[in-house]
Design an enzyme around this catalytic site. Structure first.
Site, PDB file in Angstrom:
ATOM      1  N   GLN A   1       2.177  -6.139  -2.996  1.00 17.01           N
ATOM      2  CA  GLN A   1       2.490  -6.146  -1.560  1.00 17.01           C
ATOM      3  C   GLN A   1       3.814  -5.393  -1.312  1.00 17.01           C
ATOM      4  O   GLN A   1       4.189  -4.553  -2.107  1.00 17.01           O
ATOM      5  CB  GLN A   1       2.546  -7.556  -0.978  1.00 17.01           C
ATOM      6  CG  GLN A   1       1.202  -8.269  -0.921  1.00 17.01           C
ATOM      7  CD  GLN A   1       0.832  -8.983  -2.192  1.00 17.01           C
ATOM      8  OE1 GLN A   1       1.660  -9.654  -2.794  1.00 17.01           O
ATOM      9  NE2 GLN A   1      -0.402  -8.848  -2.623  1.00 17.01           N
TER      10      GLN A   1
ATOM     11  N   GLY B   1      -4.028  -4.616  -4.380  1.00 16.67           N
ATOM     12  CA  GLY B   1      -5.007  -3.634  -4.819  1.00 16.67           C
ATOM     13  C   GLY B   1      -4.261  -2.385  -5.228  1.00 16.67           C
ATOM     14  O   GLY B   1      -3.655  -1.738  -4.400  1.00 16.67           O
ATOM     15  N   HIS B   2      -4.248  -2.118  -6.520  1.00  8.09           N
ATOM     16  CA  HIS B   2      -3.538  -0.934  -7.000  1.00  8.09           C
ATOM     17  C   HIS B   2      -4.565   0.085  -7.497  1.00  8.09           C
ATOM     18  O   HIS B   2      -5.348  -0.206  -8.382  1.00  8.09           O
ATOM     19  CB  HIS B   2      -2.567  -1.306  -8.120  1.00  8.09           C
ATOM     20  CG  HIS B   2      -1.412  -2.142  -7.628  1.00  8.09           C
ATOM     21  ND1 HIS B   2      -0.484  -2.691  -8.443  1.00  8.09           N
ATOM     22  CD2 HIS B   2      -1.056  -2.503  -6.371  1.00  8.09           C
ATOM     23  CE1 HIS B   2       0.414  -3.356  -7.718  1.00  8.09           C
ATOM     24  NE2 HIS B   2       0.064  -3.264  -6.459  1.00  8.09           N
TER      25      HIS B   2
ATOM     26  N   LYS C   1       2.025   2.077  -5.144  1.00 12.21           N
ATOM     27  CA  LYS C   1       2.707   1.545  -6.328  1.00 12.21           C
ATOM     28  C   LYS C   1       1.911   1.809  -7.606  1.00 12.21           C
ATOM     29  O   LYS C   1       2.485   2.072  -8.644  1.00 12.21           O
ATOM     30  CB  LYS C   1       2.918   0.024  -6.194  1.00 12.21           C
ATOM     31  CG  LYS C   1       3.989  -0.342  -5.193  1.00 12.21           C
ATOM     32  CD  LYS C   1       4.240  -1.834  -5.173  1.00 12.21           C
ATOM     33  CE  LYS C   1       3.161  -2.621  -4.501  1.00 12.21           C
ATOM     34  NZ  LYS C   1       2.968  -2.372  -3.073  1.00 12.21           N
TER      35      LYS C   1
ATOM     36  N   ASP D   1       0.815  -1.220   0.000  1.00 13.32           N
ATOM     37  CA  ASP D   1       0.000   0.000   0.000  1.00 13.32           C
ATOM     38  C   ASP D   1       0.848   1.269   0.000  1.00 13.32           C
ATOM     39  O   ASP D   1       0.451   2.287   0.571  1.00 13.32           O
ATOM     40  CB  ASP D   1      -0.967   0.027   1.200  1.00 13.32           C
ATOM     41  CG  ASP D   1      -1.747  -1.262   1.329  1.00 13.32           C
ATOM     42  OD1 ASP D   1      -2.269  -1.719   0.298  1.00 13.32           O
ATOM     43  OD2 ASP D   1      -1.822  -1.813   2.435  1.00 13.32           O
TER      44      ASP D   1
END
Ligand code: IMP
Length: 430
Positions: free
Chosen positions: A224, A40-41, A16, A13
């Protein structure tokens, strides 16, 4: 050497998505190489928010090739849902711009169930996983009983592979007093979606080799963060893949010398979702403030992220284990209103000063941060695109951080928007 790998240098988080999206304007190919839809991007482009989980961030840009490598664990239904969702926002996705490794391992419903069964049974020892089945799927991969994308080609083969994997899972389920998992229904459901998945399937190692020969620029997109790496992270409170940059090579099928620059995405403070050690965690008003201003809620699970001061000891360590050449410092603007900003520069463990995070989880839980204090800048840095325009105290904080982690700050992000970035060094041009 033109190819760049981007990894998170903390617990994920770090922002990225934005940096990868921004760098992908220069890349021809974007590759995901580990993790799954636990990632989750978030990308914000011209006011439209895209939440990506499995798809590489390059997918939202025209004329880019996106690759899901063999190191990724793929929930086929999650992939199809995500493709549908992103397409509904006007993005084109076809076999022309998306390639899925034929050797990627599948996450199946019994993996998700096993993740949940274990987390629910673990009580205080729970990891706080995303409950997506990531760990159980990787276990089956190294246990040599996994089902891979290519297994969807033949019904006979799929039947045999399901038989093998379910023998293992059903033995555990029986032991835990859970219902046995039925093979035939799952096989039918998999065969139904097989053509939609297989149309993207290709030998990724071969495609990457071709792209390299054609002189295309490749961007490897990590998910991650290194503190969640199964070898180098805060084990056992980690994810089940290697999140370090070298995993880009194994997770896509190219040699480590394919990567010319490793960029570590680093938040100007620290966050963590899930359980596990977090030496600089702030369980107070300042922690709440960082969470509120930084909108620190998980993209995948919507869980509130734990927040704390920047931990220089940890980032210096992850830079070394991952061979990071430069960092992209993100979310600097979240610190704008604070009177005082702290940075952890060492730990105290049983009365002794230590300069790295010890490997034993009990020690990791015990270490006390030793801080260096900085004056806040108390003015907005939002949207600043030139280092010289930053407030003096912000420059002091960044320069000290850079010195402490022994690595160059190569860019600074000052808002979620694609262009609000101070570029100091372009990883593709080194
Ligand atoms: P898993 O990857 O679902 O097995 O979860 C293992 C640990 O990694 C948990 O602490 C999760 O919260 C964390 N984790 C997994 N994916 C992400 C991510 O994309 N960002 C931050 N933490 C993550």
């Amino acid at each position: 050497m033109k190819n760049v790998a981007v990894v998170g240098s903390q617990w994920g988080d770090e922002g990225k998505g934005k940096i990868v999206d921004w760098l992908s304007s220069e890349a021809d190919v974007v590759v995901r190489f580990q993790g799954g839809h636990n990632a989750g991007h978030t990308l914000v482009i011209d006011g439209v928010t895209y939440k990506l989980r499995l798809l590489p961030s390059g997918i939202v840009r025209k004329n880019k090739i996106s690759i899901i490598g063999n190191g990724v664990v793929v929930d086929p239904w999650a992939l199809l849902d995500e493709i549908k969702e992103i397409k509904s926002k006007g993005v084109e996705i076809s076999e022309e711009n998306l390639i899925l490794s034929e050797s990627a391992n599948l996450i199946l419903p019994f993996h998700k169930e096993m993740d949940e069964i274990r987390e629910d049974a673990a009580g205080k020892a729970k990891i706080g996983t995303t409950r997506r089945g990531i760990g159980p799927a990787y276990e089956d991969k190294v246990g040599r009983r996994s089902i891979r994308v290519m297994d969807l080609i033949s019904e006979k083969n799929l039947d045999h592979r399901l038989e093998t994997v379910l023998m293992h899972h059903n033995a555990i389920r029986k032991g835990l007093g859970k219902e046995l998992f039925e093979k035939n229904k799952l096989k039918k459901e998999l065969l139904e979606i097989a053509p939609q998945i297989l149309k993207f399937s290709k030998p990724v190692w071969k495609k990457i080799d071709e792209f390299k020969n054609e002189g295309k620029k490749i961007l490897f997109e990590g998910a991650q963060g290194i503190l969640l790496d199964v070898d180098h992270g805060t084990y056992p409170f980690v994810t089940s893949s290697n999140t370090v940059a070298s995993s880009a090579a194994t997770g896509s099928g190219c040699g480590p010398n394919t990567i010319g620059y490793v960029l570590g995405i680093t938040k100007a403070y620290t966050t963590r979702v899930g359980e596990g050690p977090f030496p600089t965690e702030l369980k107070n008003e300042t922690g709440e403030h960082l969470g509120k201003i930084g909108k620190e809620f998980g993209t995948v699970t919507s869980r509130k992220r734990r927040c704390g001061w920047f931990d220089g000891v940890l980032v210096r360590q992850t830079i070394k284990v991952s061979g990071i050449n430069g960092i992209a410092l993100t979310k600097l603007d979240v610190l704008d209103e604070l009177d005082e900003i702290k940075m952890c520069v060492a730990y105290e463990l049983d009365g002794k000063k230590v300069d790295y995070l010890p490997a034993a989880v009990d020690d990791q839980l015990k270490v006390k941060p030793i801080y260096k204090s900085f004056k806040g800048w108390k003015s907005s840095t939002k949207g600043i695109k030139n280092f010289e325009k930053l407030p003096e105290n912000a420059k002091i904080y960044i320069k000290e951080l850079e010195k402490f982690i022994e690595t160059k700050v190569s860019s600074i992000s000052t808002s979620p928007e694609r262009n609000d970035t101070i570029l100091i060094e372009d990883p593709f041009k080194i």
